[in-house]
Design a protein around this motif. Structure first.
Motif, PDB file in Angstrom:
ATOM      1  N   GLU A 197     -19.373   6.362  42.828  1.00 35.55           N
ATOM      2  CA  GLU A 197     -18.162   5.557  42.944  1.00 35.55           C
ATOM      3  C   GLU A 197     -16.996   6.514  43.079  1.00 35.55           C
ATOM      4  N   MET A 198     -16.142   6.280  44.079  1.00 31.25           N
ATOM      5  CA  MET A 198     -14.984   7.163  44.269  1.00 31.25           C
ATOM      6  C   MET A 198     -13.884   6.729  43.318  1.00 31.25           C
ATOM      7  N   SER A 199     -13.498   7.647  42.450  1.00 31.77           N
ATOM      8  CA  SER A 199     -12.423   7.328  41.506  1.00 31.77           C
ATOM      9  C   SER A 199     -11.304   8.338  41.720  1.00 31.77           C
ATOM     10  N   ASP A 200     -10.253   8.241  40.915  1.00 32.22           N
ATOM     11  CA  ASP A 200      -9.200   9.241  41.097  1.00 32.22           C
ATOM     12  C   ASP A 200      -9.603  10.595  40.517  1.00 32.22           C
ATOM     13  N   GLN A 201     -10.731  10.646  39.834  1.00 30.29           N
ATOM     14  CA  GLN A 201     -11.250  11.946  39.405  1.00 30.29           C
ATOM     15  C   GLN A 201     -12.504  12.322  40.194  1.00 30.29           C
ATOM     16  N   GLY A 202     -12.512  11.953  41.457  1.00 31.27           N
ATOM     17  CA  GLY A 202     -13.631  12.326  42.302  1.00 31.27           C
ATOM     18  C   GLY A 202     -14.768  11.324  42.210  1.00 31.27           C
ATOM     19  N   LEU A 203     -15.968  11.775  42.586  1.00 32.65           N
ATOM     20  CA  LEU A 203     -17.104  10.865  42.653  1.00 32.65           C
ATOM     21  C   LEU A 203     -17.775  10.769  41.296  1.00 32.65           C
ATOM     22  N   ARG A 204     -17.939   9.532  40.854  1.00 35.96           N
ATOM     23  CA  ARG A 204     -18.587   9.279  39.583  1.00 35.96           C
ATOM     24  C   ARG A 204     -19.990   8.773  39.869  1.00 35.96           C
ATOM     25  N   ALA A 254      -9.879  20.824  43.928  1.00 32.37           N
ATOM     26  CA  ALA A 254     -10.635  21.192  42.729  1.00 32.37           C
ATOM     27  C   ALA A 254      -9.799  20.946  41.483  1.00 32.37           C
ATOM     28  N   GLU A 255      -8.501  21.234  41.571  1.00 36.09           N
ATOM     29  CA  GLU A 255      -7.632  21.012  40.416  1.00 36.09           C
ATOM     30  C   GLU A 255      -7.532  19.540  40.091  1.00 36.09           C
ATOM     31  N   ARG A 256      -7.416  18.723  41.165  1.00 40.36           N
ATOM     32  CA  ARG A 256      -7.345  17.281  40.963  1.00 40.36           C
ATOM     33  C   ARG A 256      -8.609  16.753  40.299  1.00 40.36           C
ATOM     34  N   LEU A 257      -9.733  17.420  40.588  1.00 45.08           N
ATOM     35  CA  LEU A 257     -11.004  16.985  40.016  1.00 45.08           C
ATOM     36  C   LEU A 257     -11.224  17.572  38.624  1.00 45.08           C
ATOM     37  N   GLY A 258     -10.257  18.370  38.165  1.00 46.50           N
ATOM     38  CA  GLY A 258     -10.394  19.001  36.852  1.00 46.50           C
ATOM     39  C   GLY A 258     -11.382  20.148  36.860  1.00 46.50           C
ATOM     40  N   LEU A 259     -11.571  20.743  38.042  1.00 47.60           N
ATOM     41  CA  LEU A 259     -12.567  21.810  38.159  1.00 47.60           C
ATOM     42  C   LEU A 259     -11.909  23.142  38.508  1.00 47.60           C
ATOM     43  N   GLY A 260     -10.601  23.211  38.305  1.00 46.27           N
ATOM     44  CA  GLY A 260      -9.838  24.399  38.710  1.00 46.27           C
ATOM     45  C   GLY A 260     -10.340  25.700  38.096  1.00 46.27           C
ATOM     46  N   GLN A 261     -11.009  25.614  36.949  1.00 48.26           N
ATOM     47  CA  GLN A 261     -11.414  26.851  36.260  1.00 48.26           C
ATOM     48  C   GLN A 261     -12.836  27.298  36.620  1.00 48.26           C
ATOM     49  N   SER A 262     -13.521  26.544  37.471  1.00 47.76           N
ATOM     50  CA  SER A 262     -14.902  26.918  37.800  1.00 47.76           C
ATOM     51  C   SER A 262     -14.939  28.181  38.661  1.00 47.76           C
TER      52      SER A 262
END
Ligand code: TYD
Ligand code: MG
Length: 472
Positions: A270-277, A139-147
């Motif tokens: 599309e799988m990117s380094d920020q998860g699925l786009r 989740a942190e890698r996806l920038g969603l750590g605060q959800s």
């Protein structure tokens, strides 16, 4: 208490027998039967657990007409996901999502749960495969750590249901994966057919009583089926498969079954380094990196549900050194290829008996439409004759066994998408009477496969072998 008889259950189809056999008589699978203590009879369902009553309860029967509210939906805000579910998750529904390991199921569900949690819904993510720290890291890698998603690493279904039942029931509960869950009501080991079925049953009951949307992640076997009993597929409201291959970045989500929406829509990511786009214009993606001047490629104007998708079909026809030439196909139906080859031989004058034939749908897309026949045929003829097809042309049309090119549905939508992407010509079946006017691009209508062969052969470069040359 009487000692239980050992029972044996097929791990592929869920059939139960009273002795071990090498082959399951129900589904024909080999080595799929495993001993399970406390397996349920094939017909056991909620019915068997209900206390018997001498007299049934009288209920009111209703007519087909009447007031029914549209099922309340909860959109995730991820457009491609909502498209597949039919506009959002329906409260109290259960969705089974299957896909190869590492394809991105957990990533997508982490993103979906964070999106819903950010909207203010209560969301629980129960992982039976990964520790809480791992899920948190993702989740942190996806920038969603605060959800505000509620996390746990648990496998006992009774514990999970007891925990989730505390307070306001969650709007969404994700169970990653159903194969790791186990219930105390069944004695066999986790992952077995009986356990998977028992756990799924308990979770489905929880969803129906609380209105929580439950998403079950399912593992997929080598041949692409969701592992464990097929019966789970019958029990849930929707079955979604998440596809793609390691060599490509894009992932396709497809509803195999959906009680609350269409089954022919696809979602493209599309799988990117920020998860699925999300990929909102798949045609551009599938046509990216197209090799323009080589023989053997044709652009197919296809439809996936209500959405037109342009994709490149590649063919390679090469002299074979084998007694029985090879026919290999990726992304399309093998028997469909055989049929197109037979029509090309019988009516198009191509001699393919001594040639290996390879057909590939570029980008890892899987096509099931018969409308791709014409594009496949064009690619095959082009490869065999060495004549590259014009790169501003799209192809669509169904091929009949007589060699006739037959009209297909939604021609207008296909043409519109092709025009939007800069294509100038469409090779297509003769349009039906009323569709003739207002073509967004030049249409080259054809009625028979011989027209296609003649058209491509006419552009054949000098020195290349003629199509009708007989081998040997
Ligand atoms: P995962 O969601 O764990 O797959 P599944 O649950 O279907 O087994 O995805 C794992 C793969 O995705 C892994 O190979 C790494 C890749 N990935 C990315 O490329 N970018 C990302 O942001 C994340 C989270 C994963
Ligand atoms: Mg996973």
């Amino acid at each position: 208490m009487a000692k239980r008889q050992p029972t044996f259950a097929c791990q592929a189809c869920g059939a139960v027998t009273n002795r071990w056999k090498g082959k399951c008589e129900a589904c024909g699978g080999w080595n799929t039967i495993v001993e399970e203590t406390g397996a349920m009879s094939p017909m056991a369902g909620p019915v068997a657990t209900r206390p018997s009553r001498a007299k049934g309860r009288i209920f009111a029967l209703e007519g087909l007409s009447g007031e029914t509210k549209e099922a309340p939906r909860m959109p995730s805000g991820i457009g491609e996901l909502d498209r597949v579910t039919g506009g959002g998750f329906v409260h109290g529904s259960v969705i089974l999502i299957g896909g190869d390991p590492g394809i991105g199921k957990s990533t997508l569900l982490t993103q979906a749960s964070a999106a819903l949690a950010n909207q203010g819904h209560r969301v629980a993510y129960i992982s039976g495969e990964e520790a809480v720290a791992q899920v948190r890291l993702r989740a942190e890698r996806l920038g969603l750590g605060q959800s505000p998603v509620e996390l746990a690493s648990e496998t006992n279904v009774e514990d999970i249901i007891a925990t989730l039942s505390q307070g306001r029931p969650p709007a969404l509960a994700i169970i990653d994966s159903i194969q790791t869950m186990w219930t105390e009501t069944v004695e066999s080991a986790p992952g077995t057919v009986t356990q998977v079925r028992g756990s799924a049953q308990a979770l489905i009951r929880f969803a129906k009583t609380t209105g929580t949307v439950v998403i079950l992640v399912g593992h997929v076997t080598k041949d692409g089926q969701i592992a464990g009993p097929r019966v789970v597929e019958h029990m849930v409201d929707a079955v979604v498969s998440f596809e793609g291959d390691g060599g490509h970045h894009f992932r396709i989500m497809r509803a195999v079954k959906n009680r609350f929406g269409p089954t022919d829509e696809i979602g493209v990511f599309e799988m990117s380094d920020q998860g699925l786009r999300e990929v909102t214009n798949p045609s551009e993606l599938f046509l990216a990196g197209r090799d323009l001047a080589t023989p053997g490629t044709a652009v197919f104007a296809g439809m996936e549900g209500t959405r037109p998708v342009l994709v490149e079909i590649q063919a390679l026809v090469a002299p074979s050194s084998l007694g029985t030439p090879r026919r290999a196909v990726v992304g399309w139906d093998q028997s469909r290829l055989s049929m197109v080859l037979a029509v090309l031989e019988a009516h198009g004058g191509l001699r393919l008996g001594q040639h290996d034939v390879y057909l590939n749908v570029a980008g890892g897309l899987r096509i099931s439409e018969p409308a791709a026949d014409l594009a496949a045929a064009a690619a095959l003829i082009s490869s065999m004759s060495g004549a590259a097809l014009p790169n501003d042309t799209v192809y669509f049309g169904e091929l009949g066994l007589s060699g006739a090119i037959r009209p297909v549905a939604q021609a207008a939508a296909r043409l519109k998408e092709a025009a939007k992407l800069g294509f100038a010509t469409a090779v297509m079946p003769n349009p039906r009477g009323d569709a003739k006017e207002r073509m967004p691009l030049a249409a080259s209508s054809m009625g028979h496969i011989t027209d296609l062969v003649a058209g491509i052969a006419a552009s054949r470069p000098r020195g290349k072998p003629a199509l009708r040359r007989s081998e040997g």
